[in-house]
Design a protein around this motif. Structure first.
Motif, PDB file in Angstrom:
ATOM      1  N   SER A   1      -1.876 -94.136 -60.370  1.00  0.00           N
ATOM      2  CA  SER A   1      -2.167 -94.415 -61.772  1.00  0.00           C
ATOM      3  C   SER A   1      -3.196 -93.403 -62.268  1.00  0.00           C
ATOM      4  CB  SER A   1      -2.704 -95.837 -61.927  1.00  0.00           C
ATOM      5  OG  SER A   1      -3.050 -96.096 -63.273  1.00  0.00           O
TER       6      SER A   1
ATOM      7  N   THR B   1      -5.285 -92.036 -65.736  1.00  0.00           N
ATOM      8  CA  THR B   1      -5.678 -92.275 -67.122  1.00  0.00           C
ATOM      9  C   THR B   1      -5.964 -90.932 -67.782  1.00  0.00           C
ATOM     10  OG1 THR B   1      -6.686 -94.398 -66.534  1.00  0.00           O
ATOM     11  CG2 THR B   1      -7.318 -93.436 -68.648  1.00  0.00           C
TER      12      THR B   1
ATOM     13  N   VAL C   1      -2.027 -94.192 -70.000  1.00  0.00           N
ATOM     14  CA  VAL C   1      -2.043 -94.339 -68.541  1.00  0.00           C
ATOM     15  C   VAL C   1      -0.633 -94.032 -68.050  1.00  0.00           C
ATOM     16  CG1 VAL C   1      -2.434 -95.887 -66.580  1.00  0.00           C
ATOM     17  CG2 VAL C   1      -3.886 -96.058 -68.627  1.00  0.00           C
TER      18      VAL C   1
END
Length: 322
Positions: A13, A15, A317
């Motif tokens: 993940s 951002t 994201v």
């Protein structure tokens, strides 16, 4: 693999933060737009080649890898120190100002569920070179982050630096202002003043020649800036092709170097000085970096204290597979 591929078990993940938004005190004074897209993610067992590839694939100039400093502590947990590593397509950097702003924004966002909207988030940050503190406050949909970048070293530019670097910038005749300096927050860069914003806008440096000049002289790059007006507002462009960034949308560390070398607001009884620097317009992504300077002890005897930062906004994201 490309961003968005969630099929891999190693998908991470990431951002993406727009760091140093315009409107943090700059010329437009508005809601805030633009900024420098910066990738922020929890550190993982990646190779340096994978770390260099991440900003390329996500279309950001830099990537910031954050890690907990205490075993078993969640990254960004209150009181837990956070490690930062910065990468561009060319490799690792010892520091990155707008990357630090982006990391602080992400950490503050994570802590937001436990805090009042306007409560100040504070965090201890660690890079391989030093430990320092940063803070962040939410104002609407913006996260305003500042940090102390550390002591700035400064000196006169050498004759070799001038002879190799300045011609590569292709500054117009008579447009260079007095006071070309070299400054460092871990890596040396040239601070080159020009007389007007128009002269700054007109710059079209020979980037290949500049890269070779910076590699030969060991410089990170060149921060070219207009002369501050009476309110401490100016514009700047940062060229760093030697580290894989032909032109940076926002460069907080170089702005801190400029604030430290101008000494605005430092001295007995002086109020904190403030520089507001507009960047990124030539790249179509307007950004603003803010630096404040003051004496450490209020008398001027304790030396200069510099803080730098800007406003940030979480853009998106995504999932990324190495």
């Amino acid at each position: 693999m490309a961003a968005g591929d969630a099929g891999s078990a190693r998908a991470l993940s990431v951002t993406v933060v727009d760091a140093c938004l315009r409107g943090g005190g700059g010329a437009d004074g508005g809601r805030g737009g633009g900024g420098s897209p910066t990738a922020v993610l929890d550190d993982a067992p990646l190779t340096d080649e994978e770390r260099r590839r991440l900003p390329v694939e996500l279309g950001t100039s830099h990537a910031v890898f954050v890690s907990a400093g205490a075993a078993g502590a969640p990254v960004g947990a209150a009181g837990a120190p956070v490690g930062l590593r910065f990468f561009t397509s060319a490799g690792e950097l010892p520091a990155c100002g707008h990357g630090t702003v982006a990391a602080l924004a992400v950490l503050a966002e994570r802590a937001g569920a436990e805090r009042a909207a306007a409560e100040r988030f504070e965090c201890e940050l660690r890079t391989p070179a030093r430990t320092f503190s940063g803070h962040c406050v939410r104002r609407g949909d913006r996260l305003e982050a500042m940090f102390e970048p550390g002591p700035v070293e400064a000196r006169e530019a050498t004759a070799t630096e001038r002879e190799l670097v300045l011609p590569a910038l292709a500054i117009g005749p008579g447009d260079t202002a007095p006071g070309v300096r070299a400054a460092s927050l871990g890596r040396w860069r040239l601070l080159v003043p020009v007389r007007t914003r128009a002269a700054l806008t007109a710059l079209a440096p020979d980037l290949d020649r500049l890269r070779q000049a910076c590699e030969r002289t060991g410089l990170l790059g060149c921060y070219v800036h207009s002369v501050p007006d009476s309110h401490g507002v100016l514009a700047a462009r940062m060229f760093a092709p030697a580290i894989g960034v032909p032109e940076d949308i926002a460069n907080a560390n170089s702005t801190a170097c400029l604030a430290a070398t101008t000494g605005a607001g430092v001295g007995a009884g002086a109020a904190a000085g403030r520089l507001v620097v507009d960047m990124g317009d030539s790249l179509g992504s307007p950004a603003t970096v803010i630096a404040t300077t003051g004496s450490r002890d209020g008398t001027g005897a304790g030396g200069a204290r510099v803080e730098v930062g800007g406003a940030a906004r979480i853009a998106r994201v995504v999932r990324w597979s190495p």
